[in-house]
Design a protein around this motif. Structure first.
Motif, PDB file in Angstrom:
ATOM      1  N   UNK A  75     -46.822-122.636   4.117  1.00 55.81           N
ATOM      2  CA  UNK A  75     -47.841-122.764   4.693  1.00 55.81           C
ATOM      3  C   UNK A  75     -47.200-124.466   4.866  1.00 55.81           C
ATOM      4  N   UNK A  76     -46.380-124.717   4.364  1.00 56.10           N
ATOM      5  CA  UNK A  76     -45.795-126.583   3.959  1.00 56.10           C
ATOM      6  C   UNK A  76     -44.783-126.290   3.750  1.00 56.10           C
ATOM      7  N   UNK A  77     -43.346-125.725   3.707  1.00 52.85           N
ATOM      8  CA  UNK A  77     -42.516-125.946   4.505  1.00 52.85           C
ATOM      9  C   UNK A  77     -41.892-125.407   5.550  1.00 52.85           C
ATOM     10  N   UNK A  78     -42.362-124.010   5.798  1.00 53.38           N
ATOM     11  CA  UNK A  78     -42.118-124.147   7.304  1.00 53.38           C
ATOM     12  C   UNK A  78     -42.411-124.529   8.465  1.00 53.38           C
ATOM     13  N   UNK A  79     -43.879-124.912   8.261  1.00 55.63           N
ATOM     14  CA  UNK A  79     -44.238-125.908   9.848  1.00 55.63           C
ATOM     15  C   UNK A  79     -44.465-126.862   9.618  1.00 55.63           C
ATOM     16  N   UNK A  80     -44.642-127.649  11.195  1.00 56.46           N
ATOM     17  CA  UNK A  80     -44.255-129.147  11.283  1.00 56.46           C
ATOM     18  C   UNK A  80     -45.359-129.593  11.135  1.00 56.46           C
ATOM     19  N   UNK A  81     -45.645-131.243  10.308  1.00 54.38           N
ATOM     20  CA  UNK A  81     -47.052-131.626  10.048  1.00 54.38           C
ATOM     21  C   UNK A  81     -47.000-133.512  10.941  1.00 54.38           C
ATOM     22  N   UNK A  82     -48.160-132.400  11.736  1.00 58.01           N
ATOM     23  CA  UNK A  82     -48.349-133.840  12.789  1.00 58.01           C
ATOM     24  C   UNK A  82     -49.309-134.383  12.150  1.00 58.01           C
ATOM     25  N   UNK A  83     -49.126-135.870  12.198  1.00 54.71           N
ATOM     26  CA  UNK A  83     -49.775-136.998  11.848  1.00 54.71           C
ATOM     27  C   UNK A  83     -50.183-138.073  12.916  1.00 54.71           C
ATOM     28  N   UNK A  84     -51.618-138.399  12.580  1.00 53.52           N
ATOM     29  CA  UNK A  84     -51.888-139.056  14.123  1.00 53.52           C
ATOM     30  C   UNK A  84     -52.721-139.999  13.565  1.00 53.52           C
ATOM     31  N   UNK A  85     -51.744-141.329  13.587  1.00 58.24           N
ATOM     32  CA  UNK A  85     -52.015-142.688  12.949  1.00 58.24           C
ATOM     33  C   UNK A  85     -52.355-142.367  11.298  1.00 58.24           C
ATOM     34  N   UNK A  86     -51.606-144.135  11.148  1.00 61.67           N
ATOM     35  CA  UNK A  86     -51.652-143.829   9.652  1.00 61.67           C
ATOM     36  C   UNK A  86     -52.452-144.101   8.432  1.00 61.67           C
ATOM     37  N   UNK A  87     -54.032-144.144   8.823  1.00 60.56           N
ATOM     38  CA  UNK A  87     -55.034-143.353   8.183  1.00 60.56           C
ATOM     39  C   UNK A  87     -54.964-141.685   8.274  1.00 60.56           C
ATOM     40  N   UNK A  88     -54.579-140.760   8.523  1.00 61.26           N
ATOM     41  CA  UNK A  88     -54.778-139.132   8.586  1.00 61.26           C
ATOM     42  C   UNK A  88     -53.490-139.079   7.612  1.00 61.26           C
ATOM     43  N   UNK A 100     -49.910-149.862   7.888  1.00 64.03           N
ATOM     44  CA  UNK A 100     -48.888-148.821   8.740  1.00 64.03           C
ATOM     45  C   UNK A 100     -47.651-148.739   7.739  1.00 64.03           C
ATOM     46  N   UNK A 101     -47.723-149.792   7.249  1.00 62.07           N
ATOM     47  CA  UNK A 101     -46.622-149.841   6.454  1.00 62.07           C
ATOM     48  C   UNK A 101     -46.370-149.390   4.532  1.00 62.07           C
ATOM     49  N   UNK A 102     -47.526-149.520   4.548  1.00 69.39           N
ATOM     50  CA  UNK A 102     -47.825-148.370   3.211  1.00 69.39           C
ATOM     51  C   UNK A 102     -48.369-147.025   3.412  1.00 69.39           C
ATOM     52  N   UNK A 103     -48.615-147.006   4.880  1.00 66.27           N
ATOM     53  CA  UNK A 103     -49.180-146.100   5.230  1.00 66.27           C
ATOM     54  C   UNK A 103     -47.656-144.686   4.712  1.00 66.27           C
ATOM     55  N   UNK A 104     -46.594-145.906   5.770  1.00 67.46           N
ATOM     56  CA  UNK A 104     -45.453-144.761   5.770  1.00 67.46           C
ATOM     57  C   UNK A 104     -45.083-144.703   4.164  1.00 67.46           C
TER      58      UNK A 104
END
Length: 374
Positions: free
Chosen positions: A218-231, A270-274
């Motif tokens: 579920x986690x290692x094989x898929x690409x995780x797409x995150x829309x925005x710093x909050x997500x 932004x910096x904290x999320x990354x």
């Protein structure tokens, strides 16, 4: 003569009465239609505003309780745990070799896929057909996301990812259905057709061994797409620790205002999320970052470019693959009659972009942690 005049007067009176009756029936219907139309629009706006407030509160406060850690021993790791049958024991699913069990999981589940994280019912979609088996993110040659431009032009965000153009007359448009990474259509949510969809959680509840094996897929094989710093923050706070430790492919889209990017709150967010992503994903191998500036070239573009390279992305090391795309959206004048096309802004490159400096950033991100410490 007199009779004809009386007949004409009678017909005139009759037509006038008919016109009055039609007007008396027509205009109230028109008024009721517009009242209903604006009432529905007001109700939709109120519901959307309330949903956004609820989502923002959920993003700030929601934290799932910590799960019980998996037992990681040499004899019973999730990838190698098998139970050889004895003379008296009955053969079960767990007695199958791990390779066969993993193949069964692949047949039952969707993958490898792109998972676009939301606070409710995350989107799933296939990876582009042109990607090879080891590729989990886009290439430098791929164009910036058209779906991201469309959603942003319609006023959407990571908290409000289902958007559609305003209705044009009686024409109402459906919501954007494309993923911001890979541009593929996201699949129908599993809860719509529960009898046809196998949920990963259905398998994971069967045993701790199956839980660990499915969690890895579920986690290692898929690409995780995150829309925005909050997500991105929401994902790091609410995914299981065992799942976060397995994530290898990540796509992050950061939409920032051109003339407000340098506010202290925006830069800190932004910096904290990354940084949270870097710390929470120890197995991260491929990172795709797309930055979108709305609208026009940023104030002091050289300073923005230096801040993005050094403070935001300069902290990543040891990646196998790294891609950065920066798009500057041009001012938009929405055109309702053109639907999605009329709500998708054009874009241009960042004026301070430098290919040589980007290559230095890429080389640093691909540099091993041990080599970077010397």
């Amino acid at each position: 003569m007199l009779e004809s005049m009386i007949a004409k007067v009678g017909s005139s009176v009759s037509s006038a009465c008919t016109s009055i009756c039609v007007a008396a029936c027509f205009w109230p219907l028109v008024g009721a239609y517009y009242c209903l139309k604006f009432s529905i629009k007001a109700a939709e706006s109120t519901i959307e505003a309330g949903y956004d407030v609820y989502n923002r509160r959920r993003i700030r406060t929601r934290r799932l309780p910590k799960s019980k850690p998996l037992l990681a021993t040499a004899s019973s790791s999730p990838q190698t745990a098998t139970y050889p049958p004895t003379a008296r024991a009955r053969t079960s699913f767990l007695h199958l070799p791990p390779e066969i069990r993993l193949h069964i999981y692949r047949l039952a589940l969707v993958g490898p896929a792109i998972v676009q994280v939301r606070t409710h019912s995350s989107f799933w979609g296939p990876r582009p057909a042109g990607w090879d088996s080891a590729q989990g993110i886009r290439d430098d040659t791929d164009a910036p996301s058209n779906a991201l431009r469309c959603i942003t032009g319609l006023g959407g965000s990571g908290l409000h990812q289902l958007v559609s153009p305003p209705s044009h007359g009686c024409v109402r448009y459906h919501a954007v259905s494309r993923l911001i990474c890979g541009e593929g259509h996201h699949m129908v949510p599993g809860w719509v057709q529960p009898e046809k969809v196998v949920f990963p959680t259905d398998l994971m509840r069967s045993s701790r061994v199956v839980y660990g094996e499915v969690l890895d897929m579920l986690y290692a094989s898929n690409t995780i797409s995150l829309f925005g710093a909050d997500i991105a923050r929401y994902f790091c706070r609410n995914a299981s620790p065992e799942g976060l430790s397995r994530v290898r492919f990540v796509h992050v889209a950061l939409v920032m205002p051109s003339h407000g990017w340098d506010s202290s709150s925006q830069m800190k967010n932004v910096r904290g999320a990354m940084r949270m992503l870097k710390d929470a994903l120890p197995s991260l191998q491929q990172l795709d970052v797309e930055v979108a500036l709305t609208y026009g070239q940023p104030k002091n573009p050289e300073r923005f470019w230096d801040w993005l390279r050094e403070d935001v992305l300069g902290q990543f090391r040891g990646l196998e693959r790294f891609v950065l795309k920066v798009s500057v959206y041009k001012p938009l004048r929405p055109n309702r009659s053109r639907g999605f096309e009329g709500s998708t802004p054009q874009y241009e490159p960042l004026s301070s972009w430098d290919d040589g400096e980007y290559q230095v950033l890429k080389d640093g991100a691909l540099l091993s942690t041990e080599a970077a410490s010397f």
